[in-house]
Design an enzyme around this catalytic site. Structure first.
Site, PDB file in Angstrom:
ATOM      1  N   LYS A  33     -13.693  -4.978   4.776  1.00  0.00           N
ATOM      2  CA  LYS A  33     -13.781  -5.428   3.264  1.00  0.00           C
ATOM      3  C   LYS A  33     -14.467  -6.662   3.246  1.00  0.00           C
ATOM      4  O   LYS A  33     -15.305  -7.099   3.949  1.00  0.00           O
ATOM      5  CB  LYS A  33     -12.126  -6.263   3.486  1.00  0.00           C
ATOM      6  CG  LYS A  33     -11.912  -7.227   4.727  1.00  0.00           C
ATOM      7  CD  LYS A  33     -10.368  -7.345   4.658  1.00  0.00           C
ATOM      8  CE  LYS A  33     -10.148  -8.238   5.829  1.00  0.00           C
ATOM      9  NZ  LYS A  33      -9.663  -9.666   5.580  1.00  0.00           N
ATOM     10  N   GLN A  86       1.462 -11.515  -4.123  1.00  0.00           N
ATOM     11  CA  GLN A  86      -0.183 -11.091  -4.308  1.00  0.00           C
ATOM     12  C   GLN A  86      -0.351 -10.622  -5.731  1.00  0.00           C
ATOM     13  O   GLN A  86       0.508 -10.009  -6.246  1.00  0.00           O
ATOM     14  CB  GLN A  86      -0.615 -10.029  -3.308  1.00  0.00           C
ATOM     15  CG  GLN A  86      -0.349 -10.363  -2.116  1.00  0.00           C
ATOM     16  CD  GLN A  86      -0.875  -9.299  -1.165  1.00  0.00           C
ATOM     17  OE1 GLN A  86      -0.139  -7.955  -1.146  1.00  0.00           O
ATOM     18  NE2 GLN A  86      -1.937  -9.503  -0.153  1.00  0.00           N
ATOM     19  N   ARG A 144       5.160 -11.561   5.644  1.00  0.00           N
ATOM     20  CA  ARG A 144       4.550 -11.429   7.043  1.00  0.00           C
ATOM     21  C   ARG A 144       4.952 -12.658   7.870  1.00  0.00           C
ATOM     22  O   ARG A 144       4.904 -13.721   7.495  1.00  0.00           O
ATOM     23  CB  ARG A 144       2.969 -11.671   6.553  1.00  0.00           C
ATOM     24  CG  ARG A 144       2.533 -10.712   5.766  1.00  0.00           C
ATOM     25  CD  ARG A 144       1.066 -10.631   5.243  1.00  0.00           C
ATOM     26  NE  ARG A 144       0.684  -9.685   4.313  1.00  0.00           N
ATOM     27  CZ  ARG A 144      -0.407  -9.524   3.926  1.00  0.00           C
ATOM     28  NH1 ARG A 144      -1.247 -10.603   3.840  1.00  0.00           N
ATOM     29  NH2 ARG A 144      -0.410  -8.307   3.107  1.00  0.00           N
ATOM     30  N   ASP A 168      -1.895  -7.806  -6.235  1.00  0.00           N
ATOM     31  CA  ASP A 168      -2.365  -6.730  -5.766  1.00  0.00           C
ATOM     32  C   ASP A 168      -2.519  -5.623  -6.458  1.00  0.00           C
ATOM     33  O   ASP A 168      -1.887  -5.434  -7.601  1.00  0.00           O
ATOM     34  CB  ASP A 168      -0.950  -6.329  -4.660  1.00  0.00           C
ATOM     35  CG  ASP A 168      -1.477  -5.356  -3.469  1.00  0.00           C
ATOM     36  OD1 ASP A 168      -2.861  -5.366  -3.318  1.00  0.00           O
ATOM     37  OD2 ASP A 168      -0.959  -5.023  -2.733  1.00  0.00           O
ATOM     38  N   HIS A 228      -4.246  -1.197  -6.160  1.00  0.00           N
ATOM     39  CA  HIS A 228      -4.790  -0.001  -5.512  1.00  0.00           C
ATOM     40  C   HIS A 228      -5.686   0.726  -6.248  1.00  0.00           C
ATOM     41  O   HIS A 228      -4.942   1.339  -7.400  1.00  0.00           O
ATOM     42  CB  HIS A 228      -3.746   0.663  -4.508  1.00  0.00           C
ATOM     43  CG  HIS A 228      -3.127  -0.257  -3.501  1.00  0.00           C
ATOM     44  ND1 HIS A 228      -2.169  -0.999  -3.517  1.00  0.00           N
ATOM     45  CD2 HIS A 228      -3.760  -0.511  -2.107  1.00  0.00           C
ATOM     46  CE1 HIS A 228      -1.980  -1.696  -2.638  1.00  0.00           C
ATOM     47  NE2 HIS A 228      -2.834  -1.385  -1.632  1.00  0.00           N
ATOM     48  N   HIS A 271      -8.188  -1.261  -1.643  1.00  0.00           N
ATOM     49  CA  HIS A 271      -7.024  -2.323  -1.872  1.00  0.00           C
ATOM     50  C   HIS A 271      -7.767  -3.620  -2.466  1.00  0.00           C
ATOM     51  O   HIS A 271      -8.736  -4.096  -1.729  1.00  0.00           O
ATOM     52  CB  HIS A 271      -6.533  -2.641  -0.603  1.00  0.00           C
ATOM     53  CG  HIS A 271      -6.197  -1.613   0.299  1.00  0.00           C
ATOM     54  ND1 HIS A 271      -4.974  -1.230   0.755  1.00  0.00           N
ATOM     55  CD2 HIS A 271      -6.892  -0.493   0.806  1.00  0.00           C
ATOM     56  CE1 HIS A 271      -4.869  -0.227   1.391  1.00  0.00           C
ATOM     57  NE2 HIS A 271      -6.052   0.457   1.781  1.00  0.00           N
ATOM     58  N   CYS A 274       0.647  -1.076  -0.063  1.00  0.00           N
ATOM     59  CA  CYS A 274       0.008   0.193  -0.093  1.00  0.00           C
ATOM     60  C   CYS A 274       0.754   1.271   0.046  1.00  0.00           C
ATOM     61  O   CYS A 274       0.784   2.179  -0.942  1.00  0.00           O
ATOM     62  CB  CYS A 274      -0.990   0.124   1.062  1.00  0.00           C
ATOM     63  SG  CYS A 274      -1.676  -1.625   1.775  1.00  0.00           S
TER      64      CYS A 274
END
Ligand SMILES: [Zn+2]
Ligand SMILES: [Zn+2]
Length: 572
Positions: free
Chosen positions: A401, A313, A295, A315, A317, A447, A266
């Site tokens: 979410k 990911q 993580r 991912d 945004h 996200h 992010c």
């Protein structure tokens, strides 16, 4: 009933293994377990028939199970030989709760808050399942105890169904299949929870990525690339350092500055947005990245590819105007649904994950922004007529979410992707854009990762399909099996004809039967058996995975069939 079955197990164990010390034993969602200190006695799964027979005796005797409240001194006397129970007792005292015990018949009593069935005869069919080591309170620094797992159901039929599910799950275990099909491995030489994806696993991931990239490009996503580490101050601004700390690797000091390994992308994507002044004309702006994040999951919770410490990911945004929020959310939900349809995943539900109102300190922002964000997501789901259910406490620290939860044929649930709404980070990073009237406004941030992580997805799909991937994903789609050496030339020319397919030839000096058996074990979708007849007639003898003989086909027929199956992403 399950908790009562656990007491019966405990009672049976005390009789069979005098001197063992019981630590604890709860009921779980699917059964029960019992943790104890065997004090040097050897107990293994081969002892289960003996233990189960003793349990059956106790159940047959239909002993009453009776609740009693007793004083602390009485309880202390009762459990004076058991340090584990005394520790429980002290905790109960500290909390100001009462000491409650349950007695089964005349000879057994345990410190327990209950509740229980009224007598042992009311316990349904049960089975002991496995034995394992478990730390006291799950703490690696505490002593290792022995844990026996069991389960119990109201009827024999339900127990049988459950045991069947467990057997099936074992066959589909992605950790075993991952080894057998050479998809990935996890090595102590690398470190816990850090998988290495082998060529066949990487092929599956690459194919899904190509597909994902194509869909996202058509929706106007733009790919960016960002570093794996960044200054700690960046994560302080985002709030990760304060609220996500326990999942982050320790900082590393470089030239007197603290850097952190990224747990999420992010802040980088936000900085890419902030890189220049944005106008409403650019919104919604969609930055995507196939990025590895790290993580620090607890070592006890690591599980093959399903829970790892390094993951990539899909991912992205999305920065948008508040008025466009609903259409942005809908587009992302559509994208999720398209993915799942093509991956053959039919049974899934949307979980609307909200803040835990009891633990507001775990989240950024004030009540009003949370209410706004939670309502916006719920409204988007409602108006799109999507079935969903609520889950308090499952939100991200910066916003609520929507999490698609997939169910497989064994009834197991998996969370795949996520769609997260965020009013907080645009505020903390002071994002803005110039709106139609020339005023500066704050964008809203979404996200999203429809597939979650590719490692986890590979694990889930392996279990979902039991390793028999649909043709478009199969690492090897066709295996050519020449019967004798003289068929090899034809086999090789065939391989060059099947362009754009992933084909290999089993050239080994083995019998045809053995080669077919191994191709089946490798779950390869198609086998082409090449013998004298096939060479002389220039035809193919086609076998499909699952011992299906499809008979003769010309090369063109075969090619067309596979092309269609791949394009339609059929699950056969
Ligand atoms: Zn109990
Ligand atoms: Zn993010």
């Amino acid at each position: 009933m399950r908790h009562s079955a656990e007491h019966v197990l405990h009672q049976a164990m005390e009789k069979l293994y005098p001197g063992l010390l019981a630590a604890m034993g709860p009921a779980t969602a699917e059964g029960f377990y019992f943790d104890f200190d065997p004090r040097g006695q050897k107990i293994s799964e081969t002892d289960f028939p003996k233990i189960e027979a003793e349990m059956r005796q106790i159940i047959k005797a239909d002993l009453p199970i009776v609740r009693r409240e007793i004083s602390f001194s009485e309880a202390q006397k009762l459990f004076k030989h058991n340090p584990y129970k005394l520790e429980w007792l002290n905790n109960i005292k500290k909390k100001g709760e009462k000491a409650i015990v349950y007695a089964t018949g005349k000879d057994f009593i345990d410190l327990c808050a209950g509740p229980h069935v009224t007598s042992t005869g009311k316990i349904g069919p049960f089975k002991l399942l496995s034995i394992a080591g478990a730390y006291w309170h799950g703490d690696e620094k505490k002593p290792m105890l022995t844990r026996i797992y069991g389960t119990c159901f109201a009827t024999q039929k339900e127990l049988k169904h459950y045991l069947w599910q467990q057997e099936e799950a074992k066959k589909r275990d992605h950790r075993l299949l991952g080894q057998k099909l050479e998809l990935f491995f996890i090595s102590n030489a690398v470190g816990q929870g850090l998988p290495i994806i082998l060529p066949k696993g990487a092929t599956i991931i690459r194919i899904i990525q190509q597909y994902n990239r194509q869909l996202q490009e058509s929706l106007g996503y733009q790919e960016i690339m960002t570093p794996h580490v960044g200054l700690k101050s960046l994560w302080q601004t985002s709030g990760h350092w304060q609220l996500y700390r326990e999942l982050m690797y320790e900082p590393m000091k470089i030239e007197n500055k603290d850097y952190l390994l990224k747990p999420m992308n992010c802040p980088f994507h936000i900085l890419a947005y902030k890189h220049k002044t944005r106008s409403y004309k650019e919104l919604p702006l969609k930055f995507a990245e196939y990025a590895s994040v790290y993580r620090l999951e607890k070592s006890g919770e690591l599980n093959g590819l399903l829970r790892v410490r390094g993951l990539m990911q899909d991912d992205a945004h999305i920065f948008c105007e508040e008025k466009d929020l609903k259409s942005v959310i809908w587009e992302v939900i559509d994208l999720c649904q398209t993915h799942y349809r093509h991956l053959g995943i039919k049974d899934y539900q949307m979980r609307l994950s909200l803040r835990d109102p009891q633990k507001k300190k775990k989240y950024l922002g004030d009540d009003q922004l949370w209410l706004l964000a939670e309502q916006a997501l719920e409204k988007a789901l409602k108006e799109k007529k999507i079935n969903y259910y609520l889950a308090a406490g499952e939100a991200a620290f910066y916003g609520p979410k929507i999490d698609p939860i997939v169910k497989d044929s064994l009834g197991r649930e998996w969370q795949i992707g996520t769609v997260q709404l965020d009013f907080m980070l645009p505020e903390r990073f002071q994002l803005g854009y110039i709106d139609q009237s020339g005023k500066e406004k704050k964008p809203v941030l979404v996200h999203r990762a429809p597939l979650g992580s590719f490692e986890r997805l590979l694990g889930i799909l392996t279990e979902y399909y039991g390793g028999a991937f649909p043709l478009w994903l199969a690492p090897i789609q066709v295996r050519i099996i020449p019967i004798a050496e003289r068929h090899l030339t034809f086999a090789k020319s065939l391989k060059t004809k099947l362009t754009n397919l992933r084909v290999d030839i089993d050239e080994r000096n083995e019998t045809m039967q053995k080669k077919i058996k191994e191709a089946e074990e490798q779950k390869i979708p198609y086998m082409l058996i090449i013998g004298d007849r096939e060479v002389s007639q220039q035809k193919l003898a086609v076998r499909q995975r699952g011992e299906k003989n499809l008979g003769e086909m010309s090369v063109n027929q075969f090619f067309r069939r596979l092309k269609l199956e791949i394009e339609e992403k059929l699950v056969i």
